[in-house]
Every structure is written in C-alpha cells, then in structure tokens.
Design an enzyme around this catalytic site. Structure first.
Site, PDB file in Angstrom:
ATOM      1  N   GLU A  12     -47.059 -34.512 -25.513  1.00 16.57           N
ATOM      2  CA  GLU A  12     -47.576 -33.676 -26.588  1.00 16.57           C
ATOM      3  C   GLU A  12     -48.649 -34.338 -27.447  1.00 16.57           C
ATOM      4  O   GLU A  12     -49.483 -33.637 -28.019  1.00 16.57           O
ATOM      5  CB  GLU A  12     -46.424 -33.239 -27.512  1.00 16.57           C
ATOM      6  CG  GLU A  12     -45.394 -32.334 -26.854  1.00 16.57           C
ATOM      7  CD  GLU A  12     -45.908 -30.929 -26.605  1.00 16.57           C
ATOM      8  OE1 GLU A  12     -47.042 -30.625 -27.024  1.00 16.57           O
ATOM      9  OE2 GLU A  12     -45.173 -30.139 -25.994  1.00 16.57           O
ATOM     10  N   ASP A  34     -41.586 -34.198 -18.607  1.00 21.95           N
ATOM     11  CA  ASP A  34     -41.937 -34.781 -19.900  1.00 21.95           C
ATOM     12  C   ASP A  34     -40.681 -34.853 -20.766  1.00 21.95           C
ATOM     13  O   ASP A  34     -39.767 -34.037 -20.634  1.00 21.95           O
ATOM     14  CB  ASP A  34     -43.042 -33.989 -20.592  1.00 21.95           C
ATOM     15  CG  ASP A  34     -43.017 -32.505 -20.263  1.00 21.95           C
ATOM     16  OD1 ASP A  34     -41.962 -31.996 -19.845  1.00 21.95           O
ATOM     17  OD2 ASP A  34     -44.052 -31.844 -20.408  1.00 21.95           O
ATOM     18  N   HIS A  74     -43.725 -23.809 -28.934  1.00 20.79           N
ATOM     19  CA  HIS A  74     -44.012 -24.473 -30.210  1.00 20.79           C
ATOM     20  C   HIS A  74     -43.523 -23.675 -31.423  1.00 20.79           C
ATOM     21  O   HIS A  74     -43.781 -24.061 -32.561  1.00 20.79           O
ATOM     22  CB  HIS A  74     -45.498 -24.804 -30.365  1.00 20.79           C
ATOM     23  CG  HIS A  74     -45.995 -25.809 -29.365  1.00 20.79           C
ATOM     24  ND1 HIS A  74     -47.072 -26.632 -29.620  1.00 20.79           N
ATOM     25  CD2 HIS A  74     -45.572 -26.147 -28.126  1.00 20.79           C
ATOM     26  CE1 HIS A  74     -47.288 -27.416 -28.579  1.00 20.79           C
ATOM     27  NE2 HIS A  74     -46.381 -27.127 -27.648  1.00 20.79           N
ATOM     28  N   CYS A  98     -41.036 -27.014 -27.085  1.00 19.68           N
ATOM     29  CA  CYS A  98     -41.865 -26.743 -25.909  1.00 19.68           C
ATOM     30  C   CYS A  98     -41.036 -26.752 -24.625  1.00 19.68           C
ATOM     31  O   CYS A  98     -41.581 -26.690 -23.528  1.00 19.68           O
ATOM     32  CB  CYS A  98     -43.001 -27.767 -25.822  1.00 19.68           C
ATOM     33  SG  CYS A  98     -44.445 -27.153 -24.928  1.00 19.68           S
ATOM     34  N   HIS A 127     -43.371 -25.925 -15.996  1.00 24.57           N
ATOM     35  CA  HIS A 127     -43.331 -25.747 -17.442  1.00 24.57           C
ATOM     36  C   HIS A 127     -42.672 -24.411 -17.740  1.00 24.57           C
ATOM     37  O   HIS A 127     -42.964 -23.409 -17.083  1.00 24.57           O
ATOM     38  CB  HIS A 127     -44.734 -25.771 -18.053  1.00 24.57           C
ATOM     39  CG  HIS A 127     -44.725 -26.102 -19.511  1.00 24.57           C
ATOM     40  ND1 HIS A 127     -44.151 -25.286 -20.468  1.00 24.57           N
ATOM     41  CD2 HIS A 127     -45.202 -27.176 -20.192  1.00 24.57           C
ATOM     42  CE1 HIS A 127     -44.274 -25.839 -21.657  1.00 24.57           C
ATOM     43  NE2 HIS A 127     -44.918 -26.987 -21.520  1.00 24.57           N
ATOM     44  N   HIS A 136     -39.048 -29.182 -23.342  1.00 22.58           N
ATOM     45  CA  HIS A 136     -38.914 -30.411 -22.567  1.00 22.58           C
ATOM     46  C   HIS A 136     -37.455 -30.784 -22.326  1.00 22.58           C
ATOM     47  O   HIS A 136     -37.149 -31.497 -21.368  1.00 22.58           O
ATOM     48  CB  HIS A 136     -39.651 -31.562 -23.244  1.00 22.58           C
ATOM     49  CG  HIS A 136     -41.133 -31.367 -23.319  1.00 22.58           C
ATOM     50  ND1 HIS A 136     -41.992 -32.319 -23.820  1.00 22.58           N
ATOM     51  CD2 HIS A 136     -41.926 -30.327 -22.943  1.00 22.58           C
ATOM     52  CE1 HIS A 136     -43.234 -31.872 -23.761  1.00 22.58           C
ATOM     53  NE2 HIS A 136     -43.212 -30.666 -23.246  1.00 22.58           N
TER      54      HIS A 136
END
Length: 379
Positions: free
Chosen positions: A129, A70, A349, A95, A155, A97
């Site tokens: 997101e 992502d 976040h 996050c 992730h 990415h």
C-alpha cells in the site's frame, strides 16, 4: 480440493492485527507460526524483514510457479463493528489483505502435503500500500534463489458476487506516480502584499494549470488521471503565507503516458516559478507501481481454465485506474493478476468494507486446482 473452512478463522485473527507497510511484525510472526505447523518435508522458508517466501519443492522442480500475497493494512479507522474488528487503533485491513493472506495459507497448506512436479513459491510481501514492497524485495535480491518462471495473484473485488473470478489480458490496473510539491516564497503581513510573495496564490495557479494536462495534453483515446488530494498552507487569516505544499497522484495505463504527464507537471512547475518568483520543490515518485499488464499466454490459459471450470462464474473485466505494485513483478515475470468477488456493500479502503468470507474456501479450492495443474504441467 476440499474447502478449508478453518481459514475463515485465520482471516479473522489476521483482521485483528492490521499493520502499516514494513511494520507488519505481528502479522509476520502470526504467518510464521502457521507455516511452521505445516509438514516441512518439502518446504524451504526464507525471511527478510517482514517478508516471507516459502518454496514447496516439486518432485522434479525444473520450473517455479509463483503465488504472491500482500500482508499490510491501511491507516483507516475501522467502522465495521465486527466482533473481530481491528485492535490496532487507526489501522484496518480495508483492502482485503487479510483475505489474501488466509487464501495463501490455505493454498500453501494444501500443497505442503500434495507435492507437484514443479516447484511452487509463495511470497508473503509487505508494503503493497505505501512503498511498493514488490520493488523493495525484488530489487534486494531476496527472491533470487526462488525467482518464479510464472507468477500469479488475486485481489478482492467488493462489487462482484462470491463465486466470481475475472481478469483480462493486457493492462488490468493503472500505473501510479505520487506527486509531492513544496512552494517557497516570502511571507508577510496581509496589509502589505507588495512586500510578500504569496505561495497560496502560486499553489492555486499550479492546481488550476495541472488540470489542463489530461484535457489538453493527453490523447482522448488514452487514459490518465491526475488528482491532488491535499493542500497545506498558511497560519492565520491576516498573514500572507510564504509556504504551501500539495500532494497527489498520477495514474496512467502505459509507461509512455506516465512519462508524458510527469514531464508536463515539470513544465508547469517551471512556469509557476518564473511567474511568481518563487522556488518549487517537486518530487515525482513512481516507486515501483507500474501498470499491471497481464501477459497474454498465461492470462489466456487462466481464462480458458476458469471459463470451463464448474462452480466458477468467470467474467471478462475492463481496465481500471486502481494501482497495485504487482505490476512490478509482471514487468519482469510473465503472469496474471485477477479479481475475486467478495460481495461487499462498501468498497476498497472504506472503513466499513466487509467482504463475504465464503470467498475464502471458494478461492482456495478453485485457484488451488489451477495452480496444481500448472505445477503438474497439465496446462
């Protein structure tokens, strides 16, 4: 494979320019500049809006192994005080990415000059997101000529140490559904409540009743979360508000539970409308954020490989209520998502989220080994 330390610098350069989903123009251009620097002999590149897909042609190419990353950031004001802190006001790669993209570029760089038997496809996907870029690009047909037979993704996980990978067969993440509610009645003077229709009261009753769904409608052996995160109503203390709005989220571990909770929300809306003689506009939007359900065969193969691999600390993970649009791919393509430990004192976040960059070369090396064996039919 050899650790590719230059990709730490790439991560820092990407960290400077976070962009919201479907607006990743600088990110897209940066990624394309790096991809065009690679040997092009075995590459096919296709773009759509800010999405990029790169096919690395195999020597035979009867199957396609997919890797998705992502590329979007979050509307978060960064507070890390890093020398490469975000230059885009109110935007941050909170996050991870930027980590995901640098790892994907590292893997693509290796395979651009190390041809495998089967094809590899690298998907640089926008809007994870906010609007499920997975659903958008899949449903658009963008991937039709490059559709993977298997698909994988990672992730970052702040509370796992660097050197750790973890996942599980079955449901890893919850499916999510956005809640948007508008209450419309009749406003008026605070001294004459009988001439008005108070939407703050109606919204308050909705808030109270919706909390009973999980406690009284959901099997306690199953999982669901309903959270209302915003409420807006009123303009002054002596005015009865004829309008209120709420937003929130539903998180469930199965599609069946998502349907049940959504139906109960609809039922409660009907009851509030009758009780308070008002009109309620309800929007429930799952938008492609399906549960991330790792397919058993591919996941057990990944687990077996990483458990035995020297230099990797593999951990079996539990199910979490985190949402991820990778579930949309897994609803249609067998594959696996897994956690990568990045050892940050602050979570996903958070405005101070600071993943350890040593995780980048670690992931490129060990995930690259896995993909290479997959694409060479050795797993």
């Amino acid at each position: 494979m050899v650790k590719e330390n230059p990709f730490i610098q790439i991560r820092r350069e990407l960290h400077l320019i976070p962009e919201i989903g479907l607006e990743e123009y600088k990110t897209h251009d940066y990624l394309m500049s790096k991809i065009k620097e690679l040997p092009q002999e075995h590459l096919e590149i296709k773009t759509w809006e800010t999405a990029i897909v790169v096919r690395v042609k195999g020597s035979i190419g009867q199957r396609i192994i997919g890797w998705r990353t992502d590329i979007d950031g979050l509307p978060v004001v960064e507070e890390t005080e890093l020398p490469f802190q975000s230059t885009h006001e109110g935007r941050m790669h909170a996050c991870g990415h930027d980590m995901h993209m640098s790892i994907a570029l590292g893997l693509l760089t290796y395979f651009s000059s190390h041809q495998t038997i089967d094809d590899l496809v690298f998907i640089f996907q926008p809007a994870e997101e906010n609007v499920s870029g997975a659903k958008i690009i899949y449903d658009s047909g963008f991937l039709n000529d490059y559709m993977p037979d298997e698909i994988y993704a990672l992730h970052v996980k702040p509370d796992l140490p660097v050197g750790t990978l973890g996942t599980k067969a079955g449901t890893l993440f919850a499916g999510t559904c956005a809640i948007n509610v508008e209450f419309r009645g009749v406003g008026g003077h605070a001294a004459y409540p009988h001439e008005s229709n108070d939407m703050i009261v109606a919204a308050s009753q909705f808030i109270n009743q919706i909390q009973t769904i999980v406690s009284r409608s959901v099997n306690p052996m199953e999982g669901a979360v309903i959270t209302l995160g915003t409420m807006h109503a009123g303009t002054a203390g002596n005015i009865i508000s004829g309008y209120a709005s709420l937003t929130g989220t539903i998180r469930t571990l199965t599609s069946e539970m998502s349907k049940l909770t959504q139906q109960r929300v609809k039922d409660i809306v009907k009851g509030i409308e009758l009780s308070y003689n008002c009109k309620i506009y309800l929007d429930l939007d799952q938008a492609g954020y399906y549960p991330v359900i790792n397919s058993e065969t591919e996941t057990l193969s990944f687990i077996d490989y990483m458990t035995k691999k020297q230099g990797v600390d593999y951990k079996e993970m539990g199910t979490e209520m985190t949402g991820e649009d990778f579930g949309y791919y897994l609803d249609k393509i067998p594959g696996t998502m897994f956690w990568l430990g990045v050892d940050s004192p602050y979570g996903l976040h958070h405005p101070k989220m600071t993943p350890k960059e040593e995780a980048i070369p670690f992931a490129i090396e060990h995930v690259g080994d896995f993909l290479e064996k997959k694409a060479n039919r050795q797993l």
